[in-house]
Design an enzyme around this catalytic site. Structure first.
Site, PDB file in Angstrom:
ATOM      1  CB  SER A  36       6.437   3.230   6.016  1.00  0.00           C
ATOM      2  OG  SER A  36       5.518   2.802   6.186  1.00  0.00           O
ATOM      3  CE1 TYR A  69       4.004   3.635   1.851  1.00  0.00           C
ATOM      4  CE2 TYR A  69       2.330   5.248   3.146  1.00  0.00           C
ATOM      5  CZ  TYR A  69       3.634   4.074   3.099  1.00  0.00           C
ATOM      6  OH  TYR A  69       4.628   4.129   3.531  1.00  0.00           O
ATOM      7  CE  LYS A 121       5.173   0.875   2.939  1.00  0.00           C
ATOM      8  NZ  LYS A 121       4.845   1.125   5.165  1.00  0.00           N
TER       9      LYS A 121
END
Length: 396
Positions: A60, A171, A63
């Site tokens: 992640s 999330y 991101k």
């Protein structure tokens, strides 16, 4: 510098004691590297020493990079933060909200009350949830046979929302749709867009969705912590995916990711290239969720993640892809710094007011592992101790 040897000692000890297999850590100001260290093994099944150029699945941490790409296209007027994204991505034109399950265990769905916007996708307020922290989504995937997101199959993106757009922070798979939006308006696959517009300009030559032969020689093995200790955990992201996972598909090195954090510290400029306007970087670092709060993330899949409760008791906000701490942290991080992490215990932070950023990479599941968090906290505390009391002083 004394603190460098202290950080070295802490990270080396953790590896020698087999509390973590191996680690690479790096910190920098906007202008120079102030710490770099590599300790332990790339893989506990081989006698393969960790090196500073080792390649990790950064998950992640992808991101922020995908969001930066999206913001380049916002600057160009090709994407709009607050227009319904369903105009561009038909799959998001009429989203459904999961309201639980009927007596037979079938999902109950209803139309969402609001359209989804790009800003909501970038701030995890669009309503999408990861199954790892949402038991209803685990049940939904099982009941419908929908593949998990890690498959990188387009079918994995066809999940309902867990809440109405704009009503809460949760999330989820939001940034994968930001990647789809980048592709839709740029006419390029996400890997090519990121290569041409982020990685090449910043000199991030060791970051990609597809592991090159050179990267594979330096690839770090995945490990899982079980009651009996750490063991190998065979894992690799799909190398020929149906879609490039903008929310978690990248592999890279600490040195490459530090270049990205320095670009943020330097208001959009890195390696001599202006990738984003200063005002865009400022917007990305501001609270973009209003009165909403970032709460505790309670695990629904314990093999992959522990409960995540960062800075308990502190109000936490979200920028455009960044966690924002609103008070000074125990490690010394300034209020309104930016941070996030990757599932296999990779972490970074960016502290604009002290002009410092750090990256620490490990490959251990589950996420938010206690030993990994101790390594991160000790590393970060050491960096701030080295900076000294004065803002901007270097740990030289």
């Amino acid at each position: 510098m004394q603190t460098k040897s202290e950080i070295d000692q802490l990270l080396r000890q953790k590896c020698d004691a087999k509390e973590i297999p191996g680690v690479v850590a790096m910190a920098a100001t906007g202008s120079e590297t102030i710490y770099q260290g590599a300790f332990g093994k790339r893989d506990l099944t081989r006698d393969d020493a960790m090196t500073a150029d080792s390649v990790f699945w950064i998950a992640s941490m992808t991101k922020a990079i995908t969001t930066a790409a999206g913001m380049q296209l916002v600057e160009q007027g090709k994407l709009k933060l607050d227009e319904p994204i369903g105009k561009l991505l038909p799959d998001l034109a009429s989203p459904q909200v999961l309201e639980g399950f009927d007596a037979a265990g079938n999902p109950k769905l209803r139309p969402a009350k609001n359209p989804i916007t790009l800003r909501q996708l970038m701030t995890h307020t669009a309503g999408f949830a990861y199954d790892m922290w949402n038991g209803d989504m685990v049940k939904y995937l099982e009941k419908t046979g929908t593949p998990g997101i890690i498959s990188c199959l387009n079918a994995a993106l066809k999940t309902p929302l867990a809440s109405d757009p704009g009503t809460r922070w949760e999330y989820g798979t939001n940034i994968d749709f930001v990647g789809k939006a980048v592709e839709a308006v740029s006419g390029k696959k996400l890997d090519a867009y990121l290569r041409d517009n982020i990685f090449a300009p910043l000199g991030m030559n060791d970051t990609a969705f597809k592991i090159s032969d050179s990267m594979r020689k330096r690839l770090v093995g995945m490990h899982a912590r079980a009651p009996e200790g750490l063991g190998p955990f065979p894992f690799e992201m799909e190398q020929n995916p149906e879609f490039h996972m903008g929310g978690g598909g990248l592999y890279g090195t600490a040195a490459d990711y530090i270049k990205f954090t320095q670009m943020i510290l330097n208001k959009g400029k890195g390696n001599g290239n202006q990738l984003l306007k200063p005002e865009t970087v400022a917007l990305m670092g501001q609270n973009n969720i209003g009165a909403l709060e970032i709460g505790k993330m309670t695990t629904a899949l314990p093999p992959f993640t522990n409960d995540v409760d960062l800075f308990p008791g502190m109000s936490k906000k979200w920028g455009l892809s960044f966690l924002i701490n609103t008070a000074k942290t125990p490690e010394g991080r300034s209020p309104n710094s930016l941070a996030w992490a990757g599932l296999a215990n990779t972490y970074y932070w960016i502290d604009p007011s002290r002009d410092v950023a750090g990256v620490i990479l490990m490959q251990v599941l589950p996420f938010a592992d206690g030993q990994c968090l101790e390594a991160f906290a000790g590393f970060e505390s050491g960096i701030y101790a080295g900076l000294g009391a004065g803002s901007g002083q270097k740990a030289a």
